[in-house]
Enzyme design. Sequence first.
Site, PDB file in Angstrom:
ATOM      1  N   ALA A 101       0.829  -1.198   0.000  1.00 20.75           N
ATOM      2  CA  ALA A 101       0.000   0.000   0.000  1.00 20.75           C
ATOM      3  C   ALA A 101       0.868   1.253   0.000  1.00 20.75           C
ATOM      4  CB  ALA A 101      -0.919  -0.014   1.206  1.00 20.75           C
ATOM      5  N   ASP A 135       2.184   1.618  -3.433  1.00 24.35           N
ATOM      6  CA  ASP A 135       1.078   2.103  -4.262  1.00 24.35           C
ATOM      7  C   ASP A 135       0.944   3.601  -4.142  1.00 24.35           C
ATOM      8  OD1 ASP A 135       0.242  -0.162  -5.409  1.00 24.35           O
ATOM      9  OD2 ASP A 135      -1.492  -0.506  -4.103  1.00 24.35           O
ATOM     10  N   SER A 143      -2.398  -6.105 -16.615  1.00 20.11           N
ATOM     11  CA  SER A 143      -2.689  -5.659 -15.248  1.00 20.11           C
ATOM     12  C   SER A 143      -4.013  -4.913 -15.277  1.00 20.11           C
ATOM     13  CB  SER A 143      -1.627  -4.692 -14.761  1.00 20.11           C
ATOM     14  OG  SER A 143      -0.402  -5.316 -14.747  1.00 20.11           O
ATOM     15  N   LEU A 144      -4.351  -4.316 -14.162  1.00 20.79           N
ATOM     16  CA  LEU A 144      -5.571  -3.509 -14.105  1.00 20.79           C
ATOM     17  C   LEU A 144      -5.226  -2.121 -13.594  1.00 20.79           C
ATOM     18  CD1 LEU A 144      -7.924  -6.136 -12.438  1.00 20.79           C
ATOM     19  CD2 LEU A 144      -8.081  -5.311 -14.783  1.00 20.79           C
ATOM     20  N   LYS A 196     -11.053  -9.212  -5.953  1.00 21.80           N
ATOM     21  CA  LYS A 196      -9.668  -9.263  -6.428  1.00 21.80           C
ATOM     22  C   LYS A 196      -8.845 -10.045  -5.416  1.00 21.80           C
ATOM     23  CE  LYS A 196      -6.198  -6.301  -8.526  1.00 21.80           C
ATOM     24  NZ  LYS A 196      -4.977  -6.725  -7.858  1.00 21.80           N
ATOM     25  N   GLU A 211      -5.773 -17.064 -10.105  1.00 22.07           N
ATOM     26  CA  GLU A 211      -4.859 -16.617  -9.064  1.00 22.07           C
ATOM     27  C   GLU A 211      -4.500 -17.795  -8.162  1.00 22.07           C
ATOM     28  OE1 GLU A 211      -4.244 -13.490  -9.613  1.00 22.07           O
ATOM     29  OE2 GLU A 211      -3.426 -12.606  -7.769  1.00 22.07           O
ATOM     30  N   LYS A 213      -9.801  -0.296  -5.428  1.00 21.61           N
ATOM     31  CA  LYS A 213      -8.931  -0.652  -4.302  1.00 21.61           C
ATOM     32  C   LYS A 213      -9.527  -0.124  -3.002  1.00 21.61           C
ATOM     33  CE  LYS A 213      -4.986  -2.589  -5.536  1.00 21.61           C
ATOM     34  NZ  LYS A 213      -3.851  -1.836  -5.356  1.00 21.61           N
ATOM     35  N   CYS A 242      10.172  22.096  29.463  1.00 22.86           N
ATOM     36  CA  CYS A 242       8.797  21.716  29.132  1.00 22.86           C
ATOM     37  C   CYS A 242       8.166  22.808  28.273  1.00 22.86           C
ATOM     38  CB  CYS A 242       7.978  21.515  30.415  1.00 22.86           C
ATOM     39  SG  CYS A 242       6.210  21.319  30.087  1.00 22.86           S
ATOM     40  N   CYS A 290       5.021  24.399  30.537  1.00 26.66           N
ATOM     41  CA  CYS A 290       5.200  25.192  31.763  1.00 26.66           C
ATOM     42  C   CYS A 290       6.625  25.702  31.939  1.00 26.66           C
ATOM     43  CB  CYS A 290       4.755  24.386  32.984  1.00 26.66           C
ATOM     44  SG  CYS A 290       5.870  23.010  33.357  1.00 26.66           S
TER      45      CYS A 290
HETATM   46  S1  IVH Z   1      -9.487 -10.298 -14.076  1.00 27.07           S
HETATM   47  C1  IVH Z   1      -6.693  -7.854 -17.393  1.00 27.07           C
HETATM   48  N1  IVH Z   1     -10.219 -11.109 -11.740  1.00 27.07           N
HETATM   49  O1  IVH Z   1      -5.276  -8.893 -10.540  1.00 27.07           O
HETATM   50  C2  IVH Z   1      -6.615  -8.672 -16.198  1.00 27.07           C
HETATM   51  N2  IVH Z   1      -7.971 -10.493 -12.006  1.00 27.07           N
HETATM   52  O2  IVH Z   1      -4.136  -6.262 -11.379  1.00 27.07           O
HETATM   53  C3  IVH Z   1      -7.987  -9.142 -15.857  1.00 27.07           C
HETATM   54  N3  IVH Z   1      -6.640 -10.743  -9.982  1.00 27.07           N
HETATM   55  O3  IVH Z   1      -3.043  -9.946 -12.936  1.00 27.07           O
HETATM   56  C4  IVH Z   1      -7.893  -9.971 -14.675  1.00 27.07           C
HETATM   57  N4  IVH Z   1      -8.240 -11.494  -8.710  1.00 27.07           N
HETATM   58  O4  IVH Z   1      -3.765 -11.712 -11.283  1.00 27.07           O
HETATM   59  C5  IVH Z   1      -9.211 -10.665 -12.479  1.00 27.07           C
HETATM   60  N5  IVH Z   1     -11.055 -11.868  -9.749  1.00 27.07           N
HETATM   61  C6  IVH Z   1     -10.038 -11.425 -10.472  1.00 27.07           C
HETATM   62  C7  IVH Z   1      -8.750 -11.273  -9.923  1.00 27.07           C
HETATM   63  C8  IVH Z   1      -7.739 -10.796 -10.741  1.00 27.07           C
HETATM   64  C9  IVH Z   1      -6.967 -11.172  -8.760  1.00 27.07           C
HETATM   65  C10 IVH Z   1      -5.305 -10.278 -10.355  1.00 27.07           C
HETATM   66  C11 IVH Z   1      -4.822 -10.877 -11.632  1.00 27.07           C
HETATM   67  C12 IVH Z   1      -4.305  -9.719 -12.432  1.00 27.07           C
HETATM   68  C13 IVH Z   1      -4.268  -8.614 -11.459  1.00 27.07           C
HETATM   69  C14 IVH Z   1      -4.551  -7.311 -12.129  1.00 27.07           C
END
Ligand code: IVH
Length: 671
Positions: free
Chosen positions: A35, A38, A83-84, A116, A179, A319, A413, A416
């Site tokens: 975090a 991030d 990634s997302l 997630k 995952e 998030k 202090c 005081c």
């Molecule tokens: S859908 C385009 N569903 O999150 C990727 N991803 O930050 C679409 N992840 O690399 C992935 N839980 O490993 C999806 N329920 C879920 C997920 C998930 C974890 C991870 C995944 C991906 C990462 C993206």
Amino acid sequence: MNKVQAKDRVAKLKDLINDYRFHYHVLDESIMDDAAADSLKHELAQLESEFPDLVTADSPTQRVAGGVLPGFKKVEHKRRMLSLSDVFGDEEVAAWISRMQKSAPGDRLAYFADIKMDGLACALIYEDGLLIRGVTRGDGFVGEDVTANIRTIDSIPLALRQQTKYPLLLKGVSEIRGEIVMYKRDFEQLNIERQKQGQPPFANPRNTAAGTIRQLDPNLVADRPLHFRAYDLLRLNTEDVPTNDYVYKALPDLGFSVNKAATVLHSLEEIMEFVRLWQDNRKELEFNTDGIVIKINDRRLFDQLGVAGKAPRAAIAFKYAAEQSTTKVKDIFVSIGRTGNATPVAVLEPVLIAGSVVQMATLHNESEVQRKDIRIGDTVIVHKAGDIIPEIVQSLPSLRKGKERLFKMPAYCPVCGTKLVKQKAEDAAWRCPNPSCPSRTWKQIQHFASKEALDIEGLGEKTVIALLDAGLIKDTADIYKLTPDMLVRLERFAGISANKLYSAIQAKKHPPINRFIYGLGIRHIGVQTAIDLTKKFKSLESLINAKIDELASVEGIGEIVAEAIVEYFSEPRNQHLLAKFKSLGVGPEPAKMTGGELEGKNLVVTGTLNSMNREDAADKIRALGGRFQTSVAKDTDYLVIGNAPGTGKITKARQLGTQIIDESTLLSLLD
Ligand code: IVH
């Protein structure tokens, strides 16, 4: 921030994030909490969007993941593992939805939401229904062949389940993505076993799962409890899988576990409802999660919308509020507590952590500031878990510009002006020795009225200050002299609340003795010590007359505490206070403590529990006659391991041979 300043900041952020990423992705270890990283990335992304020409190809915002470790065969993904993009609030979700709607005007879009999972992504290749390969994500383009390892995971079918609903998916290549996770309870158990064998505990389930998959010995992997949960299914012919909903229906039939929570949604409202639902419920999940994945349900549209950077446009990750973040130390001041302890406190640039704004963090004492090397102007990582007081985890010296200032403990202090002293040279804390220091008086009265002490409702910090400022009270006993007429004169009190506070105070003229003792604010006397003293001495008079060796003979009370008690009752000022209480008819109710199932047992809890918070656990233990200790000592009977336990306590317990138990064992003790 001007461009020159931004350039400097961007360069430093990049270095630090790259450093973090290298450790995290390549070495499978973490130099700071995700975090916190991030939060640095978020800052970098923001600066880059403000100054787009500072974006370079090597920026962490422009890159996928770290390099591939030698030892496993490299495998190119047929389709990139993306990634997302992270979003953090309702507005960002709303903005994404309106972008999505613009891309498909006229249609009522369907979305698909899932939890997630916090594990590691893995792609499983099935040819004509047979598992032929398992590949890690790697940098998204090229992963590592970990087939031998993932084959040991029971939840991964070695062959797709034969069924009649989806015959097409059994032919040719089906790639299932998902995952790999380690369940929280398995992780705890694994760590308990490691403790027993004298091995150091693992940091968290995700790193443990990732580290396990990187092991070169599949036997070791087979011994570790890992699970695979699927979230995607790819086919050469994309028409084979029309929607994400379809994928989630087909996957279980093919033999995969998917999250049952996953569902189709139709609006921002429905999406936010889903997000809120799991915000609370996620604690009950078997695995860790830090958010919700939301994607366009229709896969053709999903593909059409394409990719921006390393993430598909048609999906986002919501998030949840992090428990850590980075911010800057604006100043450090010294706060004088009720027993006179001078505590350095950091004033922070306000930052939202776990749903509340944090602007101050205790630094405990001078040596703590030195040990953590925290300077005024530093960027720091701040941690806050639940109700726990925010703390600075560490400073980030590599982000310094050279203008940061060292903190120096003042000699006098700040309230005081009395010279600060150290009781003993080796003490960590400086103290204001003036018993009538206004800061001490104020905090003492507040302490007396606090929840754990007399629990006087309405007598909080601000009211106490107002009463002191108006000259209506000078010490704790004075509160019993207050009348509704006197209170009504204060600006903050209308008739009703004046009467209410008056009654609340009068109702506490004969509090339980342990609360009264705790409320006196004697140094080193916490809630538990007050209970121990009560058990032994029964009345205030016998406590007042107790000798050092009598006190020190009480279980859990050492020399220092015994001395502090004697010192307190021998000070004329305190004697005067106690006499004043008496003359006002205020005095504690004598003890009525009975034995319970945990009589004589000492317990320490480390980490968070699933079924209750720490305070509730402490209450329950005490109600059964047990003692709730804050650190492991020779006399500790049980160390209870919760989620994310502290390694120090576990190590200590191991050294001392203390019995280590998990939450379910605690529950059976309490039952
Ligand atoms: S859908 C385009 N569903 O999150 C990727 N991803 O930050 C679409 N992840 O690399 C992935 N839980 O490993 C999806 N329920 C879920 C997920 C998930 C974890 C991870 C995944 C991906 C990462 C993206």
